[in-house]
Write a protein that holds these residues in place. Structure first.
Motif, PDB file in Angstrom:
ATOM      1  N   LEU A 211      -9.606 -17.880 -11.284  1.00 43.68           N
ATOM      2  CA  LEU A 211     -10.098 -17.225 -10.073  1.00 43.68           C
ATOM      3  C   LEU A 211     -11.574 -16.867 -10.235  1.00 43.68           C
ATOM      4  O   LEU A 211     -11.922 -15.713 -10.517  1.00 43.68           O
ATOM      5  N   PRO A 212     -12.468 -17.813 -10.053  1.00 40.81           N
ATOM      6  CA  PRO A 212     -13.900 -17.576 -10.307  1.00 40.81           C
ATOM      7  C   PRO A 212     -14.570 -16.624  -9.319  1.00 40.81           C
ATOM      8  O   PRO A 212     -15.721 -16.239  -9.529  1.00 40.81           O
ATOM      9  N   ARG A 213     -13.865 -16.229  -8.239  1.00 41.72           N
ATOM     10  CA  ARG A 213     -14.409 -15.254  -7.298  1.00 41.72           C
ATOM     11  C   ARG A 213     -13.985 -13.829  -7.641  1.00 41.72           C
ATOM     12  O   ARG A 213     -14.410 -12.878  -6.983  1.00 41.72           O
ATOM     13  N   SER A 214     -13.175 -13.675  -8.658  1.00 43.38           N
ATOM     14  CA  SER A 214     -12.492 -12.393  -8.864  1.00 43.38           C
ATOM     15  C   SER A 214     -13.283 -11.410  -9.717  1.00 43.38           C
ATOM     16  O   SER A 214     -14.087 -11.782 -10.571  1.00 43.38           O
ATOM     17  N   ALA A 215     -13.006 -10.128  -9.458  1.00 46.10           N
ATOM     18  CA  ALA A 215     -13.512  -9.032 -10.279  1.00 46.10           C
ATOM     19  C   ALA A 215     -12.328  -8.325 -10.910  1.00 46.10           C
ATOM     20  O   ALA A 215     -11.209  -8.379 -10.393  1.00 46.10           O
ATOM     21  N   CYS A 216     -12.578  -7.660 -12.023  1.00 41.82           N
ATOM     22  CA  CYS A 216     -11.566  -6.843 -12.680  1.00 41.82           C
ATOM     23  C   CYS A 216     -12.001  -5.382 -12.634  1.00 41.82           C
ATOM     24  O   CYS A 216     -13.188  -5.083 -12.571  1.00 41.82           O
ATOM     25  N   ILE A 217     -11.037  -4.491 -12.685  1.00 40.97           N
ATOM     26  CA  ILE A 217     -11.330  -3.075 -12.900  1.00 40.97           C
ATOM     27  C   ILE A 217     -11.216  -2.825 -14.399  1.00 40.97           C
ATOM     28  O   ILE A 217     -10.195  -3.149 -15.015  1.00 40.97           O
TER      29      ILE A 217
ATOM     30  N   SER B 141     -14.685   6.836 -12.470  1.00 45.16           N
ATOM     31  CA  SER B 141     -14.456   7.775 -11.371  1.00 45.16           C
ATOM     32  C   SER B 141     -13.518   7.114 -10.367  1.00 45.16           C
ATOM     33  O   SER B 141     -13.887   6.105  -9.751  1.00 45.16           O
ATOM     34  N   PRO B 142     -12.302   7.643 -10.173  1.00 44.95           N
ATOM     35  CA  PRO B 142     -11.345   7.003  -9.255  1.00 44.95           C
ATOM     36  C   PRO B 142     -11.910   6.799  -7.849  1.00 44.95           C
ATOM     37  O   PRO B 142     -11.716   5.739  -7.247  1.00 44.95           O
ATOM     38  N   ARG B 143     -12.617   7.795  -7.324  1.00 45.88           N
ATOM     39  CA  ARG B 143     -13.160   7.679  -5.965  1.00 45.88           C
ATOM     40  C   ARG B 143     -14.194   6.552  -5.890  1.00 45.88           C
ATOM     41  O   ARG B 143     -14.175   5.742  -4.954  1.00 45.88           O
ATOM     42  N   ARG B 144     -15.082   6.514  -6.864  1.00 45.74           N
ATOM     43  CA  ARG B 144     -16.121   5.474  -6.874  1.00 45.74           C
ATOM     44  C   ARG B 144     -15.485   4.100  -7.122  1.00 45.74           C
ATOM     45  O   ARG B 144     -15.920   3.099  -6.536  1.00 45.74           O
ATOM     46  N   MET B 145     -14.484   4.046  -7.989  1.00 41.86           N
ATOM     47  CA  MET B 145     -13.792   2.793  -8.265  1.00 41.86           C
ATOM     48  C   MET B 145     -13.202   2.210  -6.987  1.00 41.86           C
ATOM     49  O   MET B 145     -13.360   1.016  -6.683  1.00 41.86           O
ATOM     50  N   ILE B 146     -12.514   3.042  -6.209  1.00 41.22           N
ATOM     51  CA  ILE B 146     -11.901   2.574  -4.966  1.00 41.22           C
ATOM     52  C   ILE B 146     -12.969   2.136  -3.977  1.00 41.22           C
ATOM     53  O   ILE B 146     -12.838   1.097  -3.322  1.00 41.22           O
ATOM     54  N   LYS B 147     -14.041   2.891  -3.879  1.00 41.13           N
ATOM     55  CA  LYS B 147     -15.137   2.555  -2.959  1.00 41.13           C
ATOM     56  C   LYS B 147     -15.729   1.184  -3.296  1.00 41.13           C
ATOM     57  O   LYS B 147     -15.924   0.338  -2.417  1.00 41.13           O
TER      58      LYS B 147
ATOM     59  N   LEU C  90      -3.618   1.593  -1.934  1.00 43.50           N
ATOM     60  CA  LEU C  90      -4.643   2.339  -1.202  1.00 43.50           C
ATOM     61  C   LEU C  90      -5.877   1.464  -0.979  1.00 43.50           C
ATOM     62  O   LEU C  90      -6.466   1.459   0.111  1.00 43.50           O
ATOM     63  N   ILE C  91      -6.267   0.707  -2.009  1.00 41.83           N
ATOM     64  CA  ILE C  91      -7.399  -0.217  -1.870  1.00 41.83           C
ATOM     65  C   ILE C  91      -7.092  -1.269  -0.800  1.00 41.83           C
ATOM     66  O   ILE C  91      -7.931  -1.589   0.041  1.00 41.83           O
ATOM     67  N   ALA C  92      -5.868  -1.801  -0.822  1.00 42.77           N
ATOM     68  CA  ALA C  92      -5.474  -2.804   0.180  1.00 42.77           C
ATOM     69  C   ALA C  92      -5.533  -2.225   1.584  1.00 42.77           C
ATOM     70  O   ALA C  92      -5.999  -2.886   2.528  1.00 42.77           O
ATOM     71  N   LYS C  93      -5.086  -0.993   1.734  1.00 40.49           N
ATOM     72  CA  LYS C  93      -5.109  -0.329   3.039  1.00 40.49           C
ATOM     73  C   LYS C  93      -6.539  -0.130   3.539  1.00 40.49           C
ATOM     74  O   LYS C  93      -6.853  -0.428   4.698  1.00 40.49           O
ATOM     75  N   MET C  94      -7.416   0.347   2.668  1.00 40.37           N
ATOM     76  CA  MET C  94      -8.789   0.635   3.078  1.00 40.37           C
ATOM     77  C   MET C  94      -9.590  -0.633   3.349  1.00 40.37           C
ATOM     78  O   MET C  94     -10.437  -0.667   4.240  1.00 40.37           O
ATOM     79  N   ALA C  95      -9.328  -1.688   2.569  1.00 41.22           N
ATOM     80  CA  ALA C  95     -10.057  -2.951   2.751  1.00 41.22           C
ATOM     81  C   ALA C  95      -9.382  -3.870   3.765  1.00 41.22           C
ATOM     82  O   ALA C  95      -9.982  -4.851   4.206  1.00 41.22           O
TER      83      ALA C  95
END
Length: 269
Positions: free
Chosen positions: A111-117, A142-148, A183-188
């Motif tokens: 998946l060359p477009r992908s990012a990891c946390i 930071s959970p908030r910044r990570m999600i953002k 939550l990330i799926a919901k926001m994005a």
């Protein structure tokens, strides 16, 4: 005495057979270190959009090359071609179970477009930190910044690789899922694609030391599971996602392993 000699000879033979495996791991480490020197140079001068594309593609290429060499030498057997169906999709979260330390490498390679946390200390790691920063991987300090940052990346058409267990599996079939992915799926407003990693080995699982010689070849099979649509009730979706993984993995434990499968029509739930 004879039995003891036999055990020693078998142990020595096992170690000799593993020499190519550890040689490849050393090569991977050296390649990663070399790329990090280059990434460290590129990061301050390359525009963010280009850095993101180049950084992720370079990491995927390095890992895919590693798996190709491992397969060619007979150290590993990897069936992951079904992941190629996802390569060009924009705005997608890919979630998988997490049996070993090699899982992220398996997914990112395809998946060359992908990012990891990533953990904050890994973002500072000499072998992978600069490359991860160039690729705009996401730090979990930071959970908030990570999600953002994750939501922004997905809205820009990126993909996100996540392990909802949060760490390698310690209690079969899976650890309890941690909040965040739904939550990330919901926001994005992006779907969640499930992936199952099946293997014949506990090599580099939780508690397995790097120096301990595994039985070879190492076999990994990836298969695509159900796709879940984002939900306004992210907590309920997280419970549903965990239940689905648990049921599928308990079922696969009693059945013959499946070959890598490409998705049929995506199932939205």
């Amino acid at each position: 005495m004879t039995a003891k000699v036999g055990r020693c000879l078998r142990a020595a033979g096992s170690m000799l057979r593993a020499v190519p495996l550890y040689a490849m791991l050393v090569l991977l480490g050296l390649t990663s270190l070399a790329w990090n020197v280059i990434a460290m140079t590129l990061h301050p001068v390359m525009p963010a959009a280009h850095a993101r594309t180049v950084g992720r593609a370079a990491i995927a290429f390095a890992y895919r090359s590693f798996w190709a060499i491992a397969s060619f030498t007979g150290m590993m057997r990897i069936d992951a071609a079904c992941m190629d169906a996802l390569r060009s999709e924009r705005g997608l979260i890919v979630v998988a179970n997490h049996p070993t330390m090699l899982d992220a490498l398996l997914l990112v390679a395809r998946l060359p477009r992908s990012a990891c946390i990533m953990k904050a200390d890994l973002m500072r790691n000499v072998f992978i930190g600069a490359g991860a920063r160039l690729a705009h991987y996401i730090c979990n300090d930071s959970p908030r910044r990570m999600i953002k940052l994750a939501v922004e990346d997905l809205r820009q058409g990126g993909q996100l690789v996540l392990f909802p267990e949060g760490t390698r599996t310690v209690r079969a079939p899976i650890n309890a899922f941690r909040p965040g992915v739904t939550l990330i799926a919901k926001m994005a407003q992006v779907p969640i694609q499930t992936v199952f990693i099946e293997t014949n080995t506990r090599y580099l699982s939780k508690g397995w030391p790097l120096w301990r010689v595994p039985a070879l070849p190492l076999v990994f099979t990836l298969r695509l599971g159900q796709r879940f649509a984002p939900s306004q009730d992210s907590d309920a979706l997280l419970r549903q996602l965990e239940q689905y993984f648990r049921h599928q993995m308990e079922q696969s434990a009693t059945e013959a392993p499946l070959a890598c499968q490409t998705p049929r029509a995506p199932t939205l739930s």
